[in-house]
Design a protein around this motif. Structure first.
Motif, PDB file in Angstrom:
ATOM      1  N   UNK A 101      12.017   9.087  -1.747  1.00  0.00           N
ATOM      2  CA  UNK A 101      13.007   9.184  -2.882  1.00  0.00           C
ATOM      3  C   UNK A 101      12.146   9.419  -4.049  1.00  0.00           C
ATOM      4  N   UNK A 102      12.592  10.473  -4.752  1.00  0.00           N
ATOM      5  CA  UNK A 102      11.616  10.648  -6.057  1.00  0.00           C
ATOM      6  C   UNK A 102      12.587  10.895  -7.361  1.00  0.00           C
ATOM      7  N   UNK A 103      11.988  10.715  -8.397  1.00  0.00           N
ATOM      8  CA  UNK A 103      12.728  10.880  -9.477  1.00  0.00           C
ATOM      9  C   UNK A 103      11.838  11.924 -10.581  1.00  0.00           C
ATOM     10  N   UNK A 104      12.422  12.840 -11.039  1.00  0.00           N
ATOM     11  CA  UNK A 104      11.746  13.895 -11.681  1.00  0.00           C
ATOM     12  C   UNK A 104      11.704  13.587 -13.316  1.00  0.00           C
ATOM     13  N   UNK A 105      12.204  12.493 -13.699  1.00  0.00           N
ATOM     14  CA  UNK A 105      11.700  11.919 -15.039  1.00  0.00           C
ATOM     15  C   UNK A 105      11.639  10.513 -15.230  1.00  0.00           C
ATOM     16  N   UNK A 111       8.781  16.160 -14.427  1.00  0.00           N
ATOM     17  CA  UNK A 111       8.087  16.737 -13.575  1.00  0.00           C
ATOM     18  C   UNK A 111       8.929  17.694 -12.596  1.00  0.00           C
ATOM     19  N   UNK A 112       8.530  19.139 -12.170  1.00  0.00           N
ATOM     20  CA  UNK A 112       9.119  19.851 -11.387  1.00  0.00           C
ATOM     21  C   UNK A 112       8.300  20.623 -10.362  1.00  0.00           C
ATOM     22  N   UNK A 113       8.798  20.790  -9.176  1.00  0.00           N
ATOM     23  CA  UNK A 113       8.032  21.471  -8.078  1.00  0.00           C
ATOM     24  C   UNK A 113       8.511  23.011  -7.653  1.00  0.00           C
ATOM     25  N   UNK A 114       7.632  23.800  -7.539  1.00  0.00           N
ATOM     26  CA  UNK A 114       8.156  25.317  -7.104  1.00  0.00           C
ATOM     27  C   UNK A 114       7.157  26.055  -6.296  1.00  0.00           C
ATOM     28  N   UNK A 115       7.675  26.732  -5.485  1.00  0.00           N
ATOM     29  CA  UNK A 115       6.915  27.770  -4.793  1.00  0.00           C
ATOM     30  C   UNK A 115       6.619  28.932  -5.745  1.00  0.00           C
ATOM     31  N   UNK A 116       5.300  29.539  -5.834  1.00  0.00           N
ATOM     32  CA  UNK A 116       5.126  30.518  -6.788  1.00  0.00           C
ATOM     33  C   UNK A 116       5.687  31.595  -6.108  1.00  0.00           C
ATOM     34  N   UNK A 229       8.782  15.130  -6.991  1.00  0.00           N
ATOM     35  CA  UNK A 229       9.872  16.224  -6.910  1.00  0.00           C
ATOM     36  C   UNK A 229       9.531  16.864  -5.618  1.00  0.00           C
ATOM     37  N   UNK A 230      10.258  17.562  -4.716  1.00  0.00           N
ATOM     38  CA  UNK A 230      10.110  18.388  -3.685  1.00  0.00           C
ATOM     39  C   UNK A 230      10.210  19.893  -3.932  1.00  0.00           C
TER      40      UNK A 230
END
Length: 235
Positions: A101-105, A111-116, A229-230
């Motif tokens: 379980x994660x929180x982005x703030x 925070x944010x995660x994304x595949x380029x 984040x995931x």
């Protein structure tokens, strides 16, 4: 045992075909009778069912043993050798753990995660974006790429000065783990910063559903904050 006798035993064993359907039907009848009886007489119903089941297993085992013994332990045409069943530990080790379980703030940190988008069928880059509204006196960012097949590092980078961080990449617990740690005495300034891990992977469209990152930091006041984040497809 001479060859003629061995051949007769083999022929008899191969000709033996237990009527499995009839035996299973008898087991089912025994179960029905045992469950419908109001007052059991003799052995308890469940004992009769167990006994019938054991009898079926014994017949099948004896038939298989006879064929094997007659053939000198060698497999013959028409017989299928059983494949080994993988152990539970081996199966579990191939499957990475669940994303926590994660929180982005948290406080000043987001925070944010994304595949380029420049990733392809053989190679990918996962981007971690951090935004802080206050200076950070410590920061550790961990990016975990699930080992989905052929995953191995090809490098990493960050938008902050290289000399301010200690960087590592290693296989751990079914993940390729990138870690960026701010060196003592250095500071992360206010703003938006990027950390990226690059890696090869097995050919095809790789799913990033098992990937995630965490970032743990401390403000100049000493108060600690944590985000993560995931990399699921909705990013």
């Amino acid at each position: 045992m001479d060859d003629k006798l061995r051949e007769r035993l083999r022929t008899a064993a191969e000709a033996h075909r237990p009527d499995r359907e009839r035996m299973l039907a008898r087991v089912e009848r025994g179960m029905a009778e045992g469950l419908s009886a109001r007052t059991p007489s003799g052995p308890l119903p469940w004992l009769r069912v167990v006994g019938a089941t054991v009898a079926v297993c014994c017949v099948l085992a004896v038939g298989a043993y006879a064929v094997t013994s007659a053939g000198g332990g060698q497999t013959r045409g028409g017989q299928v050798a059983a494949s080994p069943v993988p152990s539970a530990s081996a199966s579990a080790s191939a499957v990475p753990g669940r994303v926590p379980e994660l929180r982005t703030e948290d406080g000043p940190l987001w925070a944010d995660g994304a595949v380029d988008p420049h990733s392809n069928a053989y190679w990918a880059q996962s981007n971690v974006t951090l935004r802080t509204t206050q200076p950070l006196s410590s920061l550790t960012v961990e990016l975990r790429i699930a080992q989905t097949g052929g995953v191995n590092t090809t490098g990493s980078w960050r938008s902050l000065p290289e000399q301010d961080f200690t960087v590592s990449a290693q296989e751990k617990g079914g993940f390729l783990v990138y870690r960026w740690t701010l060196k003592p005495g250095r500071t992360v300034p206010v703003g938006t910063h990027t950390f990226a891990g690059q890696y090869n992977h097995a050919e095809g469209d790789r799913s990033a559903d098992g990937d995630y990152f965490t970032a743990n930091a401390a403000r100049s006041t000493g108060h600690r904050v944590s985000v993560g984040d995931d990399f699921t497809s909705d990013h």
